[in-house]
Design an enzyme around this catalytic site. Structure first.
Site, PDB file in Angstrom:
ATOM      1  N   GLY A  31      40.072 -37.449  10.269  1.00  0.00           N
ATOM      2  CA  GLY A  31      39.201 -36.843   9.271  1.00  0.00           C
ATOM      3  C   GLY A  31      37.946 -36.298   9.916  1.00  0.00           C
ATOM      4  O   GLY A  31      37.827 -36.252  11.148  1.00  0.00           O
ATOM      5  N   SER A  34      36.187 -39.768  11.004  1.00  0.00           N
ATOM      6  CA  SER A  34      36.937 -40.996  11.237  1.00  0.00           C
ATOM      7  C   SER A  34      38.355 -40.694  11.698  1.00  0.00           C
ATOM      8  O   SER A  34      38.845 -39.576  11.560  1.00  0.00           O
ATOM      9  CB  SER A  34      36.982 -41.839   9.952  1.00  0.00           C
ATOM     10  OG  SER A  34      37.647 -41.127   8.927  1.00  0.00           O
ATOM     11  N   LYS A  35      38.980 -41.732  12.249  1.00  0.00           N
ATOM     12  CA  LYS A  35      40.391 -41.662  12.618  1.00  0.00           C
ATOM     13  C   LYS A  35      41.087 -42.900  12.075  1.00  0.00           C
ATOM     14  O   LYS A  35      40.464 -43.955  11.914  1.00  0.00           O
ATOM     15  CB  LYS A  35      40.556 -41.612  14.140  1.00  0.00           C
ATOM     16  CG  LYS A  35      40.185 -40.297  14.789  1.00  0.00           C
ATOM     17  CD  LYS A  35      40.499 -40.323  16.286  1.00  0.00           C
ATOM     18  CE  LYS A  35      40.160 -38.979  16.927  1.00  0.00           C
ATOM     19  NZ  LYS A  35      40.466 -38.987  18.382  1.00  0.00           N
ATOM     20  N   LYS A  52      41.230 -48.004  10.168  1.00  0.00           N
ATOM     21  CA  LYS A  52      40.342 -46.853  10.022  1.00  0.00           C
ATOM     22  C   LYS A  52      39.114 -47.071  10.895  1.00  0.00           C
ATOM     23  O   LYS A  52      38.415 -48.076  10.769  1.00  0.00           O
ATOM     24  CB  LYS A  52      39.932 -46.678   8.559  1.00  0.00           C
ATOM     25  CG  LYS A  52      39.145 -45.398   8.300  1.00  0.00           C
ATOM     26  CD  LYS A  52      38.942 -45.189   6.798  1.00  0.00           C
ATOM     27  CE  LYS A  52      38.231 -43.881   6.517  1.00  0.00           C
ATOM     28  NZ  LYS A  52      38.067 -43.634   5.069  1.00  0.00           N
ATOM     29  N   ASP A 144      38.879 -41.744  -9.054  1.00  0.00           N
ATOM     30  CA  ASP A 144      39.515 -40.610  -8.366  1.00  0.00           C
ATOM     31  C   ASP A 144      41.030 -40.795  -8.298  1.00  0.00           C
ATOM     32  O   ASP A 144      41.649 -40.559  -7.261  1.00  0.00           O
ATOM     33  CB  ASP A 144      38.937 -40.442  -6.961  1.00  0.00           C
ATOM     34  CG  ASP A 144      39.291 -39.083  -6.348  1.00  0.00           C
ATOM     35  OD1 ASP A 144      39.507 -38.123  -7.118  1.00  0.00           O
ATOM     36  OD2 ASP A 144      39.347 -38.988  -5.113  1.00  0.00           O
TER      37      ASP A 144
END
EC number: 2.7.11.17
Length: 356
Positions: A31, A34-35, A52, A144
């Site tokens: 992202g 982040s990974k 994460k 969401d």
């Protein structure tokens, strides 16, 4: 000051480095900040997790939001909710050790199936309702809910559904909810009207998901967000012929109670679970895969195009930000404690929501 100042009494702070306990393997996703890595436990060989890894530099000023997400995940232990096992707050990164979910996204699996019925859709929605009912009983609002956040646990044909991505979730004890957030197309009318809201916003989103599961396309759609929001606020949707002619009246009644514009009149999760379309045998069993899959493929193609467009737009905004006079001034002199360079909203959104 440590990022995680208070911890769940049942989740003691790890005293070692994460790499002493886990072997990091493949990168599962990347992202903006982040990974996510595939990791194997060193003490329980063969046990796999999703870890994460969040860059602390990117997290600066947003620690409270991450702490809120962690607080929520620690509260929720349910078979249909992706579980958080451990957190590690290290020098450069924050690590979240999560349950590994490998079955893929909801819509992708439906498209790939050989057959699909209204009864299958009812079973999917029942699992979502049970999980969200559990959240609500524990004072948590997801805020969401959308198909991208509904994942199959594994590749088995009868795999359960898992709810993920609690980046926008909120606990009721944290104060009145009035912030406009969520995903266009799934957000409830009261959110768009900037009214105080609560658990009912999740029920509306489940109604939208149920609608799509039965026809393959969304109840509200417009290229213009303003027009889309106007449709949602008015509750303007139809059960269009011929696509809905093969769907039961019970399913339509169920959806109408979930997508009710008045949150006071809208079903709760519990009342939705008691509806005959969920608890009885009113869901039809004939195959609707062909119709649903055709529309879902179009929706998925459009969503993937928008995702690529938004990622490109984010990169362009970041490049413009780096070239702007304000950014140059910040690079050329040390800002005082009251100055903060603001990143584009799209980048912040990408970070706190699911990795694309």
């Amino acid at each position: 000051m440590p990022l995680f100042k208070r911890r769940d009494v049942n989740t003691p702070a790890p005293t070692s480095s994460i790499r002493e306990k886990y072997d990091f393997r493949d990168v599962l996703g990347t992202g903006a900040f982040s990974k996510v890595f595939l990791a194997e436990s060193k003490t329980d060989v063969g046990q796999l997790y999703a870890v994460k890894c969040i860059d602390k530099k990117a997290l600066k000023g947003k620690e409270e939001s991450l702490e809120n997400e962690i607080k929520v995940l620690r509260k929720l232990r349910h078979n249909n909710i992706v579980q958080l096992f451990e957190t590690y707050d290290e020098k450069q990164f924050v690590y979240l050790v999560m349950e590994l979910v490998t079955g893929g996204e909801l819509f992708d699996r439906i498209v790939a199936k050989g057959s699909y019925t209204e009864q299958d859709a009812s079973n999917l929605i029942r699992q979502v309702l049970e999980a969200v009912s559990f959240m609500h009983d524990n004072g948590v609002v997801h805020r969401d809910l959308k198909p991208e956040n509904l994942l199959y646990y594994n590749q088995d044909e009868d795999s359960k559904i898992m709810i993920s991505d609690f980046g926008l979730s909120k606990t009721e004890d944290s104060g009145v909810m009035a912030t406009a957030c969520g995903t266009p197309g799934y957000v409830a009318p009261e959110v768009l009207q900037q009214k105080p809201y609560g658990k009912a916003v999740d029920v509306w989103s489940i109604g939208v998901i149920a609608y799509i599961l039965l026809c393959g396309y969304p109840p509200f759609y417009d290229e213009s967000d303003a027009n889309l929001f106007a449709q949602i606020i008015k509750g303007e949707y139809e059960f269009d012929a011929p696509y809905w002619d093969q769907i039961s009246d019970s399913a339509k009644d169920f959806i109408s109670h979930l997508m009710c514009c008045d949150p006071e009149m809208r079903f709760t999760c519990q009342s939705a679970l008691e509806h005959p379309w969920i608890s009885g045998n009113t869901a039809y069993t004939h195959d609707i895969h062909r119709t649903v899959a055709v529309h879902l493929k179009k929706s998925l193609a459009k969503r993937n195009w928008k995702k690529a467009f938004n990622a490109a737009a984010a990169i362009r905004q970041l490049q413009l930000l780096r070239l702007s006079p304000i950014a140059t001034a910040f690079r050329n002199k040390r800002p005082n404690s009251n100055q903060r360079l603001q990143l584009p909203n799209v980048l912040v959104f990408q970070y706190f929501c699911k990795i694309p």
